[in-house]
Write an enzyme that holds these catalytic residues in place. Structure first.
Site, PDB file in Angstrom:
ATOM      1  N   ARG A  52      85.924  -1.870  -5.755  1.00 18.32           N
ATOM      2  CA  ARG A  52      85.288  -1.032  -6.635  1.00 18.32           C
ATOM      3  C   ARG A  52      86.052   0.103  -7.005  1.00 18.32           C
ATOM      4  O   ARG A  52      85.807   0.756  -8.196  1.00 18.32           O
ATOM      5  CB  ARG A  52      84.101  -0.363  -5.888  1.00 18.32           C
ATOM      6  N   ILE A  78      78.581   3.329 -13.456  1.00 16.78           N
ATOM      7  CA  ILE A  78      78.683   2.216 -12.769  1.00 16.78           C
ATOM      8  C   ILE A  78      77.641   2.465 -11.914  1.00 16.78           C
ATOM      9  O   ILE A  78      77.238   3.250 -11.348  1.00 16.78           O
ATOM     10  CB  ILE A  78      80.109   2.232 -12.138  1.00 16.78           C
ATOM     11  N   SER A  79      76.831   1.370 -11.482  1.00 17.47           N
ATOM     12  CA  SER A  79      75.763   1.294 -10.720  1.00 17.47           C
ATOM     13  C   SER A  79      75.888   1.566  -9.257  1.00 17.47           C
ATOM     14  O   SER A  79      77.117   1.223  -8.858  1.00 17.47           O
ATOM     15  CB  SER A  79      74.799   0.106 -10.792  1.00 17.47           C
ATOM     16  N   GLN A  80      74.772   2.198  -8.529  1.00 18.81           N
ATOM     17  CA  GLN A  80      75.189   2.192  -7.333  1.00 18.81           C
ATOM     18  C   GLN A  80      75.375   0.748  -6.602  1.00 18.81           C
ATOM     19  O   GLN A  80      74.678  -0.107  -7.010  1.00 18.81           O
ATOM     20  CB  GLN A  80      73.464   2.684  -6.574  1.00 18.81           C
TER      21      GLN A  80
END
Ligand code: SAH
Length: 228
Positions: A52, A78-80
């Site tokens: 990530r 950017i999502s969790q």
């Protein structure tokens, strides 16, 4: 076999020698993913594999494994990690599934999908983000992801129908073109609701030409924009 290269690149990512964030990523998987109830082993492995920290802006690299979304420029996020894993698990992707993502953003969710199947298509409306994601995924060896810069409201007709569709921006209603492009027996996850307030993550299933929807989780996503 482009798919084979994609899955192979996952293995190469694992094999790469020095990774200062390996422990942070392992910790993220243990606490935020497995610890929060994700059970699908293939999804867990993908979250363990994809780095990530290579998908966030340089200044945020040390925060890449935190339990939350992060800005990626152009007002987008950017999502969790948990949300990425949860949405992916809901799709029940198999190695042969054809998957469409709306909202490429950093390309992180696309990379996770590319670890699970041979064929991933992703549409992004902001050209700079789409191009950056293309370069990033290419550099990492993900040859099984095909990207387009366009308004994802219309899906991606050329490769339809899809076994699974994942929308990573919120809409007021489910775009009819996406329902049309979902295969019989297919699954779609999509945040539905007004921008900037709590929305509902919906699971959409198409069975016997009927469309079934189920609310699964309150979420907060950036809005789906219209007109590229
Ligand atoms: N999945 C991404 C995060 C997405 S944030 C990741 O893993 O990083 C939502 C993204 O949807 C943003 O990049 C935004 O630009 C994009 N987006 C918004 N409206 C869109 C539309 N109509 N079509 C395609 N992409 C859209």
């Amino acid at each position: 076999m482009p798919g084979l290269f994609g899955l192979l690149s996952c293995l190469l990512l694992v094999a790469e020698a020095v990774d200062p964030y390996e422990r942070a990523r392992e910790e993220m998987v243990n606490t935020q993913i497995v610890g929060e109830g994700i059970r699908d082993q293939a999804v867990i492995n993908a979250m363990r594999t994809v780095k990530r920290h290579l998908f966030v802006p340089e200044s945020l690299v040390p925060r890449a494994y935190e339990d939350g979304p992060l800005p990626i420029g152009h007002g987008q996020t950017i999502s969790q990690p948990f949300i990425v894993a949860y949405m992916t698990e809901l799709l029940r992707i198999k190695p042969g599934s054809k998957v469409l993502e709306i909202g490429t953003g950093s390309g992180y969710q696309a990379a996770i999908l590319a670890c699970l199947t041979h064929e991933v298509y992703s549409v992004e409306i902001i050209e700079e983000l789409g191009e950056a994601a293309r370069k990033r995924l290419q550099a990492l060896g993900f040859r099984n992801v095909r990207l387009a810069v366009a308004d994802g409201y219309y899906g991606w007709e050329a490769y339809a129908p899809y076994d699974a569709i994942i929308v990573t921006a919120a809409t007021e209603y489910i775009p009819p073109p996406l329902i049309r492009q979902l295969k019989e027996g297919g699954r779609m996850v999509i945040p539905v609701g007004s921008p900037f307030i709590v929305q509902t993550l919906m699971l959409v299933e198409k069975r016997g030409s009927k469309v079934y929807t189920r609310n699964v989780l309150p979420v907060r996503f950036v809005p789906l924009r219209r007109g590229s």
